[in-house]
Design an enzyme around this catalytic site. Structure first.
Site, mmCIF file in Angstrom:
data_model
loop_
_atom_site.group_PDB
_atom_site.id
_atom_site.type_symbol
_atom_site.label_atom_id
_atom_site.label_comp_id
_atom_site.label_asym_id
_atom_site.label_seq_id
_atom_site.Cartn_x
_atom_site.Cartn_y
_atom_site.Cartn_z
ATOM 1 C CB CYS A 143 -53.291 -34.261 -24.279
ATOM 2 S SG CYS A 143 -54.355 -33.327 -23.159
ATOM 3 C CD GLU A 213 -49.853 -31.778 -22.897
ATOM 4 O OE1 GLU A 213 -49.997 -31.334 -21.738
ATOM 5 O OE2 GLU A 213 -50.793 -31.840 -23.719
#
Length: 228
Positions: A143, A213
């Site tokens: 992230c 993601e």
């Protein structure tokens, strides 16, 4: 911030090489390209922002848990600062964007947490709470790092949409790059301390959350909802 191309034989380089195809898929996704050419539908971006607020609340908890397991007090303090920054910086950006996207910040809790958001945050929290410090570090790293790399790629392209440009600026700026560099440096100090088995387990977590993601961007593009 050191990029994989600038690093030598470090753990972060080996980790990044593992997810290079995933990052390429992220950059090729129409959600990302739509940010810079202005073709991304505002409804998809609104879905993303609303889900990202839900995600970041749990990501802050994940960072706090990683910090609690960190070997040094300085590392604990770093993750505590990063967790606080989510409220002070990233969520403030969202609250600026929410009204422009037709979303009411006061009613955001009524927006259901989408399946991919729930799966991603559940995996994160399970890993950081149930695993080792290295497991948690590897799980939260994508992230940080993928967003920095996406921002770095998009900052030069810009966007005709002011809302999308603010998002790009927040992740493509020097301040966020410096934050990510701290975590990448810690990653490179952690890697050599791991046994081959420990490294393999941590690397698997890194790859898994990198996949999440891509899934998060894709879910926003599809405006994902629970099927039943």
């Amino acid at each position: 911030m050191d990029t994989p191309e600038e690093s030598t034989n470090t753990w972060s380089l080996r980790l990044w090489n593992e997810i290079e195809p995933i990052f390429s898929a992220i950059m090729a996704h129409p959600f990302i390209s739509g940010l810079t050419d202005g073709t991304l539908e505002s409804g998809a971006f609104a879905h993303y922002v609303a889900q990202d607020v839900h995600y970041l609340r749990d990501y802050a908890r994940a960072l706090a848990a990683v910090g609690a397991k960190a070997p040094t007090l300085a590392q604990t303090a770093m993750f505590a600062r990063h967790a606080a920054d989510i409220l002070d910086v990233e969520l403030s950006l969202h609250h600026t964007l929410l009204p422009e996207l037709g979303l009411d910040a006061a009613e955001l809790d009524c927006v259901p947490v989408a399946p991919t958001t729930r799966a991603y945050t559940s995996y994160l929290l399970a890993t950081v709470c149930g695993g080792s410090f290295a497991d948690g570090l590897a799980a939260v790293l994508p992230c940080y790092w993928i967003y920095a790399r996406v921002g770095e790629e998009l900052i030069g392209r810009g966007s005709p949409d002011a809302r999308y440009q603010r998002w790009i600026d927040s992740y493509g700026g020097e301040e966020f790059a410096a934050t990510v560099a701290q975590v990448v440096e810690l990653t490179d100090r952690t890697g050599p301390t791991l046994t081959p088995v420990e490294e393999s387990v941590a690397r698997a977590h890194f790859v898994t959350t990198s996949r999440y993601e891509w899934m998060f961007f894709d879910a926003a593009h599809r405006r994902e909802a629970w099927p039943v």
